[in-house]
Design a protein around this motif. Structure first.
Motif, PDB file in Angstrom:
ATOM      1  N   PHE A 221     -12.740  15.845  35.032  1.00  0.00           N
ATOM      2  CA  PHE A 221     -12.533  13.530  35.147  1.00  0.00           C
ATOM      3  C   PHE A 221     -12.126  13.001  35.187  1.00  0.00           C
ATOM      4  N   MET A 222     -11.371  13.200  33.523  1.00  0.00           N
ATOM      5  CA  MET A 222     -10.736  11.486  33.643  1.00  0.00           C
ATOM      6  C   MET A 222      -9.813  11.858  32.273  1.00  0.00           C
ATOM      7  N   ARG A 223      -8.591  11.153  31.512  1.00  0.00           N
ATOM      8  CA  ARG A 223      -7.947  11.842  30.796  1.00  0.00           C
ATOM      9  C   ARG A 223      -8.420  11.533  29.292  1.00  0.00           C
ATOM     10  N   SER A 224      -8.264  12.320  28.190  1.00  0.00           N
ATOM     11  CA  SER A 224      -9.497  12.000  26.907  1.00  0.00           C
ATOM     12  C   SER A 224      -8.145  12.862  26.015  1.00  0.00           C
ATOM     13  N   TRP A 225      -8.281  11.894  24.177  1.00  0.00           N
ATOM     14  CA  TRP A 225      -7.458  12.930  23.492  1.00  0.00           C
ATOM     15  C   TRP A 225      -8.304  12.891  22.683  1.00  0.00           C
ATOM     16  N   PHE A 226      -8.696  14.281  21.201  1.00  0.00           N
ATOM     17  CA  PHE A 226      -9.738  14.191  20.430  1.00  0.00           C
ATOM     18  C   PHE A 226      -9.251  14.922  19.717  1.00  0.00           C
ATOM     19  N   ILE A 227      -8.856  14.150  17.920  1.00  0.00           N
ATOM     20  CA  ILE A 227      -7.887  15.540  17.266  1.00  0.00           C
ATOM     21  C   ILE A 227      -9.126  17.281  17.366  1.00  0.00           C
TER      22      ILE A 227
END
Length: 289
Positions: A221-227
């Motif tokens: 549902f969306m772009r995201s970035w996590f460690i």
């Protein structure tokens, strides 16, 4: 003087909570209440704090909590790149998961416990939260910070290799190439999981999974970035890595033990694969090619 400062912070926190709720577009009024009542500064350590701003860093001019009631990333361990994530994003994700009183939550990558506390409040009084944190220092801090939350258990351990408890919600705050099969199996019927999907550097997506009677529905549902999630962030060389378009078109997730990958597969990772076929799609008629 002290009373005046406390009233000012309470007002700032209430406005911050109103912004969180508005951004989340959640119909649950408790979301705003929770963000108004859980003090973010109690989970960040003593100020001044380091704010992550783009590729740079800014130190707050003082230890006044007013500085951190904004949509900003606050460093928890600067050397490891671990921060207390963006409030707008977390409010939206938590709102999308729609925690209900009595539900069992598993929080993977709990950090020092701020968003764990919000989840704990939303499933109270009879719900529980099991919070996994791999970093020993952060896990100890989370345990201290969440001591007043009787429905939270903090686990210093690896959520990739440790069996998860049966869960209505699994909230993942570390990027994975694919969710381990054990996470999917831990979801109860109608259970929901949000995780940051990072099958390749060029494919950063947030994915909502819902366990239905027919299987695991998938919604990127969306772009995201996590460690990266230690132990689950690097795909096996034999994996079938999706393009951004293929990843975004994924509509269901399958365990290989339940169903072998077919021509609808958008990505394959060992015992888990993604499909472009929705669970409610009608089966094709006629012979398969």
């Amino acid at each position: 003087m002290f009373s005046g400062i406390m009233t000012r912070i309470e007002d700032i926190r209430k406005f911050y909570a109103r912004l969180m709720a508005a951004n989340a577009s959640s119909p649950d009024p408790r979301l705003e209440t929770v963000f108004a009542e859980v003090p973010r500064e109690a989970f960040l350590g003593p100020g001044p704090w380091t704010i992550i701003a783009g590729n740079g860093k800014v130190t707050t001019p003082s230890a006044d909590p007013a500085h951190i009631y904004q949509n900003v990333l606050v460093a928890l361990d600067d050397d490891k790149g671990i921060n207390n994530g963006e409030p707008f994003l977390h409010a939206m994700w938590i709102g999308k998961l729609a925690p209900k009183p009595g539900e069992a939550v598993c929080h993977i990558g709990a950090g020092t416990g701020y968003y764990t506390a919000a989840l704990a409040r939303l499933v109270s009084p009879s719900g529980t939260v099991t919070a996994f944190e791999l970093d020993e220092k952060l896990a100890d801090l989370a345990r201290q910070n969440l001591e007043a939350y009787g429905n939270v258990t903090v686990v210093h351990g690896d959520a990739v290799t440790t069996p998860l408890p049966a869960s209505d919600i699994i909230y993942v705050n570390a990027g994975v190439a694919a969710p381990p099969a054990g996470w999917l199996k831990a979801l109860r019927p109608r259970g929901r999981m949000i995780f940051p999907w990072r099958p390749a550097e060029r494919v950063p997506l947030a994915v909502m999974v819902t366990r239905t009677e027919n299987g695991f529905a998938c919604d990127p549902f969306m772009r995201s970035w996590f460690i990266p999630c230690v132990g689950a962030s690097i795909a096996d060389p034999a994996a079938t890595i999706p393009t951004r378009e293929q990843a975004a078109s994924s509509r269901s997730i399958w365990l290989v033990q339940d169903k072998a990958p077919d021509r609808t597969a958008t990505a394959i990772f060992g015992d888990v694969w993604f499909s472009s076929k929705s669970l409610d799609a009608r089966p094709r008629t006629g012979p398969r090619k």
